[in-house]
Design a protein around this motif. Structure first.
Motif, PDB file in Angstrom:
ATOM      1  N   THR A 227      17.938   2.313  -4.714  1.00  0.00           N
ATOM      2  CA  THR A 227      17.262   1.586  -5.951  1.00  0.00           C
ATOM      3  C   THR A 227      16.221   2.417  -6.439  1.00  0.00           C
ATOM      4  OG1 THR A 227      15.780   0.128  -4.602  1.00  0.00           O
ATOM      5  CG2 THR A 227      17.967  -1.239  -4.620  1.00  0.00           C
ATOM      6  N   GLY A 228      15.416   3.211  -5.793  1.00  0.00           N
ATOM      7  CA  GLY A 228      14.634   3.781  -6.620  1.00  0.00           C
ATOM      8  C   GLY A 228      12.812   3.288  -6.309  1.00  0.00           C
ATOM      9  N   ARG A 229      13.035   1.888  -4.989  1.00  0.00           N
ATOM     10  CA  ARG A 229      12.650   1.404  -4.277  1.00  0.00           C
ATOM     11  C   ARG A 229      11.919   1.198  -3.208  1.00  0.00           C
ATOM     12  NH1 ARG A 229      14.661  -1.944  -8.349  1.00  0.00           N
ATOM     13  NH2 ARG A 229      15.876  -2.661  -7.312  1.00  0.00           N
ATOM     14  N   TYR A 230      11.396   1.879  -2.533  1.00  0.00           N
ATOM     15  CA  TYR A 230      11.149   2.127  -1.469  1.00  0.00           C
ATOM     16  C   TYR A 230       9.556   1.847  -0.750  1.00  0.00           C
ATOM     17  CZ  TYR A 230       9.095   6.812  -2.953  1.00  0.00           C
ATOM     18  OH  TYR A 230       8.495   7.639  -3.289  1.00  0.00           O
ATOM     19  N   ALA A 231       9.576   1.642  -0.037  1.00  0.00           N
ATOM     20  CA  ALA A 231       7.961   1.453   1.153  1.00  0.00           C
ATOM     21  C   ALA A 231       7.860   1.809   2.720  1.00  0.00           C
ATOM     22  CB  ALA A 231       7.387   0.273   0.506  1.00  0.00           C
ATOM     23  N   LEU A 232       6.907   1.844   3.731  1.00  0.00           N
ATOM     24  CA  LEU A 232       7.445   1.423   4.858  1.00  0.00           C
ATOM     25  C   LEU A 232       7.593   0.170   5.243  1.00  0.00           C
ATOM     26  CD1 LEU A 232       3.915   3.190   6.108  1.00  0.00           C
ATOM     27  CD2 LEU A 232       5.354   3.872   6.469  1.00  0.00           C
ATOM     28  N   MET A 233       8.130   0.539   5.978  1.00  0.00           N
ATOM     29  CA  MET A 233       9.294  -0.576   6.742  1.00  0.00           C
ATOM     30  C   MET A 233       9.256  -1.078   8.171  1.00  0.00           C
ATOM     31  SD  MET A 233      13.489  -0.328   4.788  1.00  0.00           S
ATOM     32  CE  MET A 233      13.661  -1.033   6.485  1.00  0.00           C
ATOM     33  N   HIS A 234       9.125  -2.512   8.073  1.00  0.00           N
ATOM     34  CA  HIS A 234       9.138  -2.694  10.039  1.00  0.00           C
ATOM     35  C   HIS A 234      10.493  -1.952  10.814  1.00  0.00           C
ATOM     36  CE1 HIS A 234       8.643  -4.501  13.391  1.00  0.00           C
ATOM     37  NE2 HIS A 234       6.980  -4.768  13.906  1.00  0.00           N
ATOM     38  N   GLY A 235      11.234  -2.537  10.059  1.00  0.00           N
ATOM     39  CA  GLY A 235      12.649  -1.934  10.345  1.00  0.00           C
ATOM     40  C   GLY A 235      13.506  -4.368  11.049  1.00  0.00           C
ATOM     41  N   ASP A 236      12.237  -3.885  12.045  1.00  0.00           N
ATOM     42  CA  ASP A 236      13.077  -5.015  12.844  1.00  0.00           C
ATOM     43  C   ASP A 236      12.558  -6.525  12.674  1.00  0.00           C
ATOM     44  OD1 ASP A 236      14.079  -6.465  14.856  1.00  0.00           O
ATOM     45  OD2 ASP A 236      13.421  -5.450  16.668  1.00  0.00           O
TER      46      ASP A 236
ATOM     47  N   PRO B 153       0.380  -0.808  -0.066  1.00  0.00           N
ATOM     48  CA  PRO B 153       0.112   0.029  -0.387  1.00  0.00           C
ATOM     49  C   PRO B 153       0.853   1.226  -0.117  1.00  0.00           C
ATOM     50  CG  PRO B 153      -0.722  -1.576   1.564  1.00  0.00           C
ATOM     51  CD  PRO B 153       0.981  -1.910   1.203  1.00  0.00           C
ATOM     52  N   SER B 154       2.102   1.233   0.170  1.00  0.00           N
ATOM     53  CA  SER B 154       2.779   2.330   0.483  1.00  0.00           C
ATOM     54  C   SER B 154       3.888   2.577  -0.682  1.00  0.00           C
ATOM     55  CB  SER B 154       4.196   2.688   1.684  1.00  0.00           C
ATOM     56  OG  SER B 154       4.743   1.280   2.475  1.00  0.00           O
ATOM     57  N   TRP B 155       4.316   1.719  -2.055  1.00  0.00           N
ATOM     58  CA  TRP B 155       5.062   1.329  -2.747  1.00  0.00           C
ATOM     59  C   TRP B 155       5.514   2.128  -3.746  1.00  0.00           C
ATOM     60  CZ3 TRP B 155       7.710  -3.580  -3.044  1.00  0.00           C
ATOM     61  CH2 TRP B 155       8.564  -3.699  -3.871  1.00  0.00           C
ATOM     62  N   CYS B 156       6.503   2.788  -3.464  1.00  0.00           N
ATOM     63  CA  CYS B 156       7.315   3.957  -4.010  1.00  0.00           C
ATOM     64  C   CYS B 156       5.983   5.085  -3.939  1.00  0.00           C
ATOM     65  CB  CYS B 156       7.084   3.753  -6.153  1.00  0.00           C
ATOM     66  SG  CYS B 156       8.861   2.749  -5.368  1.00  0.00           S
ATOM     67  N   ASP B 157       5.634   5.194  -2.974  1.00  0.00           N
ATOM     68  CA  ASP B 157       4.400   6.178  -2.639  1.00  0.00           C
ATOM     69  C   ASP B 157       4.950   8.048  -2.053  1.00  0.00           C
ATOM     70  OD1 ASP B 157       2.476   8.278  -1.554  1.00  0.00           O
ATOM     71  OD2 ASP B 157       1.161   6.512  -1.102  1.00  0.00           O
ATOM     72  N   SER B 158       5.025   8.985  -2.594  1.00  0.00           N
ATOM     73  CA  SER B 158       6.227   9.712  -2.289  1.00  0.00           C
ATOM     74  C   SER B 158       5.770  10.344  -1.205  1.00  0.00           C
ATOM     75  CB  SER B 158       6.850  10.987  -3.134  1.00  0.00           C
ATOM     76  OG  SER B 158       5.498  10.901  -3.359  1.00  0.00           O
ATOM     77  N   SER B 159       4.467  10.385  -0.449  1.00  0.00           N
ATOM     78  CA  SER B 159       3.783  10.652   0.683  1.00  0.00           C
ATOM     79  C   SER B 159       4.519  10.259   1.954  1.00  0.00           C
ATOM     80  CB  SER B 159       2.025  10.958   0.412  1.00  0.00           C
ATOM     81  OG  SER B 159       2.086   9.348   0.715  1.00  0.00           O
ATOM     82  N   TRP B 160       5.030   9.139   2.352  1.00  0.00           N
ATOM     83  CA  TRP B 160       5.317   7.967   2.941  1.00  0.00           C
ATOM     84  C   TRP B 160       6.965   8.942   3.335  1.00  0.00           C
ATOM     85  CZ3 TRP B 160       2.555   6.564   6.065  1.00  0.00           C
ATOM     86  CH2 TRP B 160       1.217   6.388   5.915  1.00  0.00           C
ATOM     87  N   LEU B 161       7.776   9.535   1.832  1.00  0.00           N
ATOM     88  CA  LEU B 161       9.029  10.786   2.531  1.00  0.00           C
ATOM     89  C   LEU B 161       8.606  11.432   3.562  1.00  0.00           C
ATOM     90  CD1 LEU B 161       9.816  10.528  -0.667  1.00  0.00           C
ATOM     91  CD2 LEU B 161      10.698   9.175   0.155  1.00  0.00           C
ATOM     92  N   GLU B 162       7.237  12.046   3.318  1.00  0.00           N
ATOM     93  CA  GLU B 162       7.427  12.729   5.347  1.00  0.00           C
ATOM     94  C   GLU B 162       6.295  12.418   5.890  1.00  0.00           C
ATOM     95  OE1 GLU B 162       8.091  16.444   3.944  1.00  0.00           O
ATOM     96  OE2 GLU B 162       8.531  15.186   1.779  1.00  0.00           O
ATOM     97  N   LEU B 163       7.335  11.108   6.290  1.00  0.00           N
ATOM     98  CA  LEU B 163       6.568  10.452   7.728  1.00  0.00           C
ATOM     99  C   LEU B 163       7.359  11.361   8.424  1.00  0.00           C
ATOM    100  CD1 LEU B 163       5.685   7.502   8.825  1.00  0.00           C
ATOM    101  CD2 LEU B 163       7.420   6.601   9.068  1.00  0.00           C
ATOM    102  N   PRO B 164       6.514  12.115   9.911  1.00  0.00           N
ATOM    103  CA  PRO B 164       7.840  12.292  10.696  1.00  0.00           C
ATOM    104  C   PRO B 164       8.528  12.528  11.458  1.00  0.00           C
ATOM    105  CG  PRO B 164       5.392  11.877  11.370  1.00  0.00           C
ATOM    106  CD  PRO B 164       5.262  11.247   9.669  1.00  0.00           C
ATOM    107  N   VAL B 165       7.905  11.112  11.659  1.00  0.00           N
ATOM    108  CA  VAL B 165       8.937   9.849  12.827  1.00  0.00           C
ATOM    109  C   VAL B 165       9.641   8.626  12.183  1.00  0.00           C
ATOM    110  CG1 VAL B 165       8.380  11.354  14.959  1.00  0.00           C
ATOM    111  CG2 VAL B 165       7.546   8.717  13.648  1.00  0.00           C
ATOM    112  N   GLY B 166      11.010   8.352  12.389  1.00  0.00           N
ATOM    113  CA  GLY B 166      11.387   7.119  11.978  1.00  0.00           C
ATOM    114  C   GLY B 166      12.665   6.726  12.024  1.00  0.00           C
ATOM    115  N   SER B 167      13.079   5.592  12.521  1.00  0.00           N
ATOM    116  CA  SER B 167      14.049   5.211  13.102  1.00  0.00           C
ATOM    117  C   SER B 167      15.084   4.900  11.500  1.00  0.00           C
ATOM    118  CB  SER B 167      13.963   4.354  13.881  1.00  0.00           C
ATOM    119  OG  SER B 167      13.172   4.189  14.840  1.00  0.00           O
ATOM    120  N   MET B 168      14.805   4.639  10.247  1.00  0.00           N
ATOM    121  CA  MET B 168      15.873   4.605   9.497  1.00  0.00           C
ATOM    122  C   MET B 168      15.368   5.345   7.972  1.00  0.00           C
ATOM    123  SD  MET B 168      16.319   1.170   9.930  1.00  0.00           S
ATOM    124  CE  MET B 168      16.393   1.049  11.355  1.00  0.00           C
TER     125      MET B 168
END
Length: 367
Positions: free
Chosen positions: A228-237, A159-174
């Motif tokens: 790689t140009g590919r991104y999405a939300l990650m759980h990370g752990d 659902p978040s695949w290469c969606d640039s709106s997620w690049l504005e996620l206010p917090v994140g560890s990665m």
């Protein structure tokens, strides 16, 4: 009550389990119909490496259809709350309050969330998913459990695949893709802790694994900068200890490493650290194919299996990254050290067999 309607009002945040009183719970659950909470029994659960988790068994003053038990999450109660940990608390509250409802990943329902400005005090009130039980990272899992886990993971990524709106996620560890300053900063953190990691865990590894770990830590900076140009939300752990499972259900918990990055990092981390090496080598192509098929089912366009397999190989450094950060910032426990050792052995072997370090060197080389 939807995620965006979760109340984060002026109700005092409990500073410890003594604050999880009938009065507090009644206020946290209040809505159109008041919650007449008569009693609350508080029992510690979980491993407690980066926080404190409790089961609340509730008695009501009158018959009602509300849950009879909840799970409450609070900060670590041993005085070990540090900057890296509070960032995780902020990320987890952000996930439940503003992110979860935009994904298809199975998670517990959140009834109440609150956090202070710097993240040092927070509370989450979640569904109690009993009889689902926590996965066992030390024991590992079979291929069928792994298949359930990787297909559930696609419900986070697609659902978040290469969606640039997620690049504005206010917090994140990665670090976010293209954020060279954040990636470089995290790479410097790993560089600083690398000698301590090698000293702490090196004696428990054979020479081959120890060399692999050293090289992986040295290449962490270039790896974090690879885009790689590919991104999405990650759980990370994303691993077994952060899954709750029963015969028919799987739920993903512990969202303190929420971020945005190469999706296959989550996939590689799970397969590389949760499966014994022989099973991983035998099953990994089937598991990657199952994950890929689920991405396509969710509507991800233009992503072929060959590219997914290459991303999986590249993502395998997520293991040493999370282990290094966890060893640096999480509360030290005997089980935690045992867990890190087992994960390092599995991860280092996967890195070698998949040629991950060679991929990173090739990606970092000048054109």
């Amino acid at each position: 009550m939807t995620a965006r309607e979760l109340r984060t009002d002026d109700l005092a945040i409990p500073l410890g389990p003594d604050g999880l009183t009938p009065e507090w719970l009644a206020a946290a659950l209040s809505g159109p119909v008041p919650a007449a909470v008569d009693s609350v029994a508080v029992t510690p659960i979980g491993t407690g490496q980066t926080g404190a988790t409790y089961r609340l068994t509730v008695g009501y003053a009158a018959p009602c259809d509300r849950p009879r038990s909840f799970v409450a999450k609070l900060p670590a109660q041993d005085g070990s709350v540090r900057a890296g940990v509070t960032l995780g608390y902020l990320a987890e509250v952000e996930f439940y309050s503003a992110v979860a409802h935009r994904t298809s990943v199975p998670v517990p329902r959140c009834h109440y969330s609150a956090i202070n400005e710097d993240g040092s005090e927070y509370v989450l009130l979640l569904d109690d998913l009993d009889p689902a039980i926590q996965g066992d990272q030390l024991a590992g899992c079979d291929e069928e459990t792994a298949r359930r886990a990787v297909t559930a993971l696609a419900g986070l990524h697609a659902p978040s695949w290469c969606d640039s709106s997620w690049l504005e996620l206010p917090v994140g560890s990665m670090p976010k893709p293209g954020d060279s300053a954040a990636a470089g900063g995290l790479g410097q953190v790993v560089e600083m802790v690398a000698p301590a990691i090698l000293e702490r865990f090196g004696p428990f590894l054979d020479d081959t694994d120890r060399d692999t770990l050293r090289l992986a830590l040295e290449l962490m900076g270039p790896w974090l900068l690879t885009d790689t140009g590919r991104y999405a939300l990650m759980h990370g752990d994303y691993r077994l200890d952060n899954l709750l499972l029963d015969a028919d259900r799987l739920f993903v918990v512990d969202w303190q490493t929420l971020g945005v990055g190469l999706p296959a990092r989550d996939l590689a981390y799970f397969i590389g650290t949760c499966l014994d090496p022989e099973l991983r080598a035998d099953a990994e192509q089937r598991l990657v194919a199952a994950y890929h098929a689920e991405l396509l089912r969710h509507g991800v366009p233009g992503y072929d299996l060959k590219t997914c397999l290459a991303d999986y190989r590249l993502g395998m450094l997520q293991g040493p990254l999370i282990i290094a950060l966890g060893a640096a910032f999480a509360t030290t426990t005997d089980r935690g050290d045992d867990l890190f050792r087992v994960m390092l052995r599995r991860s280092c072997r996967a890195i070698r067999e998949l040629g991950t370090l060679e991929l990173i060197r090739a990606a970092a080389a000048p054109a």
